[in-house]
Write a protein that holds these residues in place. Structure first.
Motif, mmCIF file in Angstrom:
data_model
loop_
_atom_site.group_PDB
_atom_site.id
_atom_site.type_symbol
_atom_site.label_atom_id
_atom_site.label_comp_id
_atom_site.label_asym_id
_atom_site.label_seq_id
_atom_site.Cartn_x
_atom_site.Cartn_y
_atom_site.Cartn_z
ATOM 1 N N GLU A 7 72.429 69.703 82.182
ATOM 2 C CA GLU A 7 73.023 69.852 80.863
ATOM 3 C C GLU A 7 74.512 69.558 80.970
ATOM 4 O O GLU A 7 75.151 69.951 81.930
ATOM 5 C CB GLU A 7 72.792 71.268 80.346
ATOM 6 N N TYR A 32 68.116 75.361 72.211
ATOM 7 C CA TYR A 32 67.196 74.460 72.893
ATOM 8 C C TYR A 32 65.754 74.769 72.483
ATOM 9 O O TYR A 32 65.404 75.920 72.237
ATOM 10 C CB TYR A 32 67.341 74.623 74.413
ATOM 11 N N GLU A 41 59.084 63.265 70.784
ATOM 12 C CA GLU A 41 59.232 61.996 70.065
ATOM 13 C C GLU A 41 58.950 62.181 68.579
ATOM 14 O O GLU A 41 59.674 61.658 67.727
ATOM 15 C CB GLU A 41 58.301 60.943 70.661
ATOM 16 N N MET A 44 61.813 64.192 66.974
ATOM 17 C CA MET A 44 63.020 63.385 66.835
ATOM 18 C C MET A 44 62.879 62.362 65.698
ATOM 19 O O MET A 44 63.848 62.019 65.039
ATOM 20 C CB MET A 44 63.375 62.720 68.157
ATOM 21 N N LEU A 84 64.728 69.761 73.676
ATOM 22 C CA LEU A 84 65.588 69.212 72.630
ATOM 23 C C LEU A 84 66.803 70.115 72.476
ATOM 24 O O LEU A 84 66.672 71.323 72.275
ATOM 25 C CB LEU A 84 64.833 69.107 71.312
ATOM 26 N N LYS A 85 67.972 69.518 72.598
ATOM 27 C CA LYS A 85 69.231 70.227 72.388
ATOM 28 C C LYS A 85 69.555 70.083 70.912
ATOM 29 O O LYS A 85 69.554 68.971 70.375
ATOM 30 C CB LYS A 85 70.328 69.615 73.247
ATOM 31 N N ILE A 141 69.202 67.971 65.438
ATOM 32 C CA ILE A 141 68.909 67.541 66.809
ATOM 33 C C ILE A 141 70.096 66.755 67.355
ATOM 34 O O ILE A 141 70.605 65.845 66.694
ATOM 35 C CB ILE A 141 67.630 66.681 66.857
ATOM 36 N N ILE A 142 70.524 67.110 68.567
ATOM 37 C CA ILE A 142 71.606 66.391 69.236
ATOM 38 C C ILE A 142 71.029 65.353 70.190
ATOM 39 O O ILE A 142 71.384 64.189 70.139
ATOM 40 C CB ILE A 142 72.527 67.357 70.012
ATOM 41 N N LYS A 143 70.126 65.802 71.077
ATOM 42 C CA LYS A 143 69.553 64.870 72.054
ATOM 43 C C LYS A 143 68.374 65.518 72.755
ATOM 44 O O LYS A 143 68.143 66.716 72.650
ATOM 45 C CB LYS A 143 70.592 64.446 73.084
ATOM 46 N N ALA A 144 67.635 64.694 73.497
ATOM 47 C CA ALA A 144 66.542 65.169 74.346
ATOM 48 C C ALA A 144 67.051 65.253 75.777
ATOM 49 O O ALA A 144 67.779 64.377 76.240
ATOM 50 C CB ALA A 144 65.355 64.214 74.265
ATOM 51 N N ILE A 145 66.663 66.318 76.461
ATOM 52 C CA ILE A 145 67.021 66.517 77.869
ATOM 53 C C ILE A 145 65.730 66.483 78.672
ATOM 54 O O ILE A 145 64.782 67.205 78.358
ATOM 55 C CB ILE A 145 67.717 67.875 78.092
ATOM 56 N N GLU A 146 65.699 65.648 79.709
ATOM 57 C CA GLU A 146 64.520 65.558 80.566
ATOM 58 C C GLU A 146 64.851 66.142 81.935
ATOM 59 O O GLU A 146 66.004 66.131 82.355
ATOM 60 C CB GLU A 146 64.088 64.102 80.689
#
Length: 160
Positions: A7, A32, A41, A44, A84-85, A141-146
């Motif tokens: 992160e 989160y 997906e 988002m 998801l952040k 939603i800001i972004k996806a974290i993997e």
């Protein structure tokens, strides 16, 4: 295989990092949501939808704790998980801090926008906090974290 969740430290303007135990009414927080790649997906593309039920009833389940969110979905392979952040305006918050709380599943009917389960209160096996936000429109939603794959050599590589 071992995974680590990475992160960054960047916070959008006006968003608070966890500095108080209880989310404060009307504040905006980074949170989160752990899910599968496929569900991430879809979320988002179309946004969040309320779950039909859960420990706190209907709503979108989130945590301000990345480690809590990275555990979900439970009993699902870690390589297929995404966190998801998001940014959330929590509105009016109620603490649900014990099982069978009188408003455990009806908090929204009493004017609350978010139900918060404090850490180590006995509601969640992990002892980590949880939030349930009633209105998905309060979530951006800001972004996806993997997860990052940890190799035998102590290096991490992104899973694409």
């Amino acid at each position: 295989m071992q995974y680590q969740w990475a992160e960054d430290d960047f916070l959008p303007v006006g968003v608070f990092r966890l500095v108080t135990d209880h989310p404060q009414n009307g504040k905006t927080y980074v949170m989160y949501h752990g899910t599968t790649r496929e569900n991430a997906e879809s979320i988002m593309a179309s946004g969040f939808e309320q779950s039909e039920d859960g420990m706190l009833g209907q709503g979108v389940y989130l945590s301000r704790d990345l480690q809590k969110a990275s555990r979900y979905p439970l009993n699902h392979p870690e390589w297929d998980r995404v966190v998801l952040k998001v940014v959330v305006n929590v509105g009016e918050v109620i603490a649900i801090n014990y099982q069978h709380h009188p408003l455990q599943k009806t908090w929204h009917d009493y004017g609350y926008d978010t139900a918060w389960v404090p850490p180590n209160c006995g509601m969640v096996r992990s002892g980590l906090e949880e939030n349930c936000v009633w209105d998905p429109e309060q979530i951006q939603i800001i972004k996806a974290i993997e997860p990052l794959l940890q190799t035998n050599y102590g290096h991490f590589v992104f899973i694409l």
